[in-house]
Design an enzyme around this catalytic site. Structure first.
Site, mmCIF file in Angstrom:
data_model
loop_
_atom_site.group_PDB
_atom_site.id
_atom_site.type_symbol
_atom_site.label_atom_id
_atom_site.label_comp_id
_atom_site.label_asym_id
_atom_site.label_seq_id
_atom_site.Cartn_x
_atom_site.Cartn_y
_atom_site.Cartn_z
ATOM 1 N N GLU A 36 16.542 21.716 42.590
ATOM 2 C CA GLU A 36 15.564 21.401 43.633
ATOM 3 C C GLU A 36 15.736 22.254 44.892
ATOM 4 O O GLU A 36 16.064 21.730 45.975
ATOM 5 C CB GLU A 36 15.626 19.911 43.970
ATOM 6 N N GLU A 78 14.632 16.653 35.294
ATOM 7 C CA GLU A 78 15.005 15.324 35.786
ATOM 8 C C GLU A 78 13.810 14.407 35.693
ATOM 9 O O GLU A 78 12.693 14.788 36.055
ATOM 10 C CB GLU A 78 15.487 15.361 37.245
#
Length: 775
Positions: free
Chosen positions: A291, A528
């Site tokens: 991220e 994820e």
């Protein structure tokens, strides 16, 4: 079935005429006996794949050309924090931490890996942090941890597993409220770790054991906008552009620009990791960074952030307010609270840093001054005793050339390629590289072929942001992804479990198809995705009723299956407990709880052993059948967890098939696929589902063959029709069927009677008016 010996597998890999030689096996496919191999569906070792997994088009394929559907777990959330983490000492004790034993001690490996194999979750996103490798200081690597890392990853093929190693970060570092980078990176830039919280530069309550109570819930992601994390990300990606005056003293006494210092340290650390594990057969590839965030780069205004990508909750200073706070000036900051339909709204303000502490060290490279004040972004008006913005658009255009800045094109893509080149010196070109965009953004249109390393896998994340933010799930769900992009609110609202499945499917499909649109036919893995186990005020921990968690997980899994995409669930945490959760920022995403599991001495470790299920909370929605290896192109898979039934459709490759005009999860290309060297399809069907029942397989052709081996949890299917483009379908059910867990309700099943009754009343009213008027 094609006999796959070790010598033949080697021939497949290295023989120049391997494909041609193996193509002849198709002619005898109808004579093959299913299940004659030594492998099982969810076996990604050399035994199960013929020696390799490769990206091809939107798929992963094995040495026989079969399409492989990879699904597994993030291992693990506990890897964000050291084994000897001490909440009371934090943020001191920075260099003496150890991550040896994350995600589990070596002597527990057999238990956890056996459990994941039983559950069919054998594709691992293995979590590593920069801090774990280099916590003691620049260039000082934890050799004990690297040795541990190699030992753990070396075990994976023994359990049919493969992994990609992901360098995890959230909000830059534990010391700025997240995880990832070592403390010395912040200190090198000039931050005073002991003053970050009081100056509003970071929110540290969550990494010190908090984040569980309502007032603290969900605050940690706001740290991306705060001074510490935003400054670090900006310096890392674009220090040469926006912080050229910041020079960092190295060990030999020389000074280097901050971007060079941070990126070189990051690349050197990655080289050490690549050297340690890059040759292992159980390591499929590497992910550059979890991220990534752009920091202040492209920030359009120093007075606000992008509401679509940056969460606002509790006290969230603007960039300018962060600067003044960090420089030691008490500042009034807006306070945000939860709202609907948009997540938050500003409801007040309060003064932060009333004691006038500084976030910057006097003995640091900025000599106690704000880095951005040094660069003329803002200043302090002594006469008015207030801060003044001097360069409002500083982070939008290059300060020297005035050229518009694009974070992806100017900073992310070049570094991604540089990193891939560096890592592959020690791993070889065959290892895959995994990369993702900024969270909650679709794949940028600029991510063209020239910006992509070879063998790149697109690995975005997806969460139901509404449930994540509220830690609640019920019959009413919201498409936050659509709302943030201007969707008419009524279109973004869904009712019932059917609605949740549809809602999640639409969002995940959008992410995947945006990837196909930009990247073309490249593999996508949802790196994820998960659900909070402590939703609905943690009621399940008291009642042991996990119905809503089961429903939410099923809705997400159903959506992923409809999209025909691989994924790694967040997360399997060996140290999770009901009380502490994942022990990081109040999160509790692990469906396995150590406090609910049997001790290892009472376990047996075969795939059929139900003792391994102890500790699992919502397994019926997680442990599900799926087509792991398909001799052809997957077209459609549907599983209903309330009955245990599923259907699967696939097609033989067809070189003459025309390409689809618009990339879609529903229309994978049939052309361009390698010649199939085996016609056996292997479907994972869990023992926990079938044990004590009869598995009924229908809809295959009369000359197709199949066998189910419960010990290997695999349904082996050999199809006889090898014509290009031929389609295959099977329907599997259980006798007796399993007992339904919940009703798949929607608005009409819940309120259809009332709607019809209201309709009758309205009809009767207008009929009465009509009769009265024309009587």
């Amino acid at each position: 079935m094609l006999s796959r010996t070790a010598s033949e597998a080697s021939f497949i890999l290295v023989g120049p005429d391997a494909a041609e030689a193996l193509a002849g096996s198709l002619k005898s496919a109808e004579k093959d006996q299913p299940g004659s191999s030594q492998s099982y569906a969810h076996d990604w070792s050399a035994t199960g794949t013929g020696g390799i997994l490769l990206p091809h088009g939107r798929h992963f394929i094995d040495a026989f050309g079969r399409v492989c559907n990879l699904r597994g777990v993030n291992l693990s959330g506990c890897s964000k924090t050291p084994v000897n983490d001490d909440h009371d000492l934090f943020p001191a004790h920075t260099s003496a931490v150890t991550f040896v034993g994350r995600p589990f001690p070596l002597d527990e490996a057999h238990e956890h890996l056996s459990r994941l194999r039983r559950w069919g979750l054998t594709f691992i996103r293995f979590i590593v942090t920069w801090e774990a490798v280099e916590h003691a200081g620049p260039g000082i690597y934890d050799t004990n941890y690297l040795e541990y890392l190699r030992k753990v990853l070396s075990l994976l093929p023994n359990y049919g597993m493969t992994a990609f190693v992901a360098m995890h970060q959230d909000v830059w570092s534990r010391y700025s409220g997240g995880s990832g980078a070592p403390a010395w990176t912040l200190e090198a830039v000039g931050f005073d770790l002991m003053n970050l919280e009081e100056t509003g530069a970071a929110w540290l309550v969550g990494v010190k054991g908090g984040g569980h109570v309502e007032v603290e819930r969900g605050i940690w992601p706001c740290g991306y906008q705060k001074l510490a994390a935003s400054t670090m990300a900006t310096c890392f990606w674009a220090g040469d552009t926006f912080a050229p005056k910041l020079l960092i003293k190295t060990g030999d006494g020389s000074e280097v620009p901050v971007q060079q210092f941070l990126q070189n340290a990051f690349l050197n650390m990655w080289e050490v990791v690549a050297r340690a594990v890059g040759d292992l057969p159980g390591v499929l590839g590497f992910e550059i960074m979890n991220e990534p965030h752009r920091g202040y780069v492209q920030l359009p205004s120093l007075h606000k952030f992008d509401y679509n990508t940056d969460l606002h909750l509790s006290y969230v200073p603007t960039a300018f307010q962060s600067f003044t706070l960090g420089a030691g000036h008490p500042t009034s900051v807006g306070h945000w609270t939860r709202s609907f339909p948009f997540p938050t709204r500003r409801t007040g303000e309060g003064v932060l840093n009333p004691n006038g502490k500084k976030a910057w060290r006097e003995d640091g490279p900025t000599q106690g001054k704000c880095l951005w004040e040094i660069h003329g972004v803002w200043g302090w008006d002594r006469n008015k005793n207030e801060g003044v913005v001097l360069r409002e658009n500083y982070f939008v255009r290059h300060p020297m050339t005035n050229k518009p800045i694009d974070w992806y094109e100017d900073f992310y893509y070049p570094f991604l390629q540089k990193w891939a080149d560096r890592v592959r010196k020690f791993t070889g070109d065959e290892k895959m590289v995994f990369a993702e965009p900024i969270p909650n953004e679709f794949c940028p249109s600029s991510w063209t072929a020239k910006h992509r390393p070879s063998n790149m896998v697109y690995a975005p994340h997806w969460y139901d942001l509404n449930a994540l933010f509220t830690k609640a799930f019920g019959n009413f769900t919201v498409n936050v992804q659509g709302l943030s992009r201007g969707m008419f609110p009524l279109k973004a609202f869904y009712w019932g479990h059917k609605g949740a499945r549809d809602n999640f499917f639409v969002q995940i499909r959008n992410i995947i198809e945006a990837g196909y649109k930009t990247l073309g036919e490249k593999p996508v893995i949802i790196g994820e995705c998960g659900i909070p186990m402590d939703m609905n005020k943690g009621e399940a921990f008291e009642t042991d009723d996990w119905s809503w968690q089961l429903k939410m997980m099923d809705a997400m899994m159903t959506a992923l299956e409809r999209c025909m995409v691989g994924f790694t669930l967040w997360n399997y945490n060996p140290s999770n407990t009901d009380q502490l959760g994942d022990d990081w920022n109040g999160e509790n995403f692990s469906w396995f709880s150590r406090s609910r599991a049997l001790p290892a001495s009472l376990l047996s470790f075969e795939q059929t052993s139900p003792t391994l299920d102890n500790g699992g909370r919502i397994l019926p929605s997680i442990v599900r059948p799926y087509p792991a290896k398909t001799a052809g192109i997957p077209l459609k898979f549907e599983y209903e967890m309330n009955t245990g039934a599923f259907t699967y459709e696939w097609a033989n490759p067809d070189a003459s098939a025309s390409a689809t005009s618009k990339p879609s999860v529903f229309s994978p290309p049939l052309g361009g696929h390698p010649i199939l060297a085996a016609m056996e399809t292997e479907i994972y069907v869990p023992s926990s589902l079938v044990h004590g029942r009869k598995l009924v397989v229908e809809d295959l052709r009369p000359d197709d063959k199949y066998i189910y081996d419960e010990a290997r949890q695999t349904l082996f299917v050999v199809t006889a029709d090898v014509k290009p483009g031929a389609r295959h379908r099977l329907a599997v059910s259980l006798r007796p069927p399993i007992r339904p867990t919940f009703e798949v309700n929607d608005f009409m099943t819940d309120y259809g009677g009332q709607v019809m009754a209201a309709g009758v009343v309205v009809f009767a009213f207008f009929a009465y008016l009509f009769v009265s008027l024309f009587r």
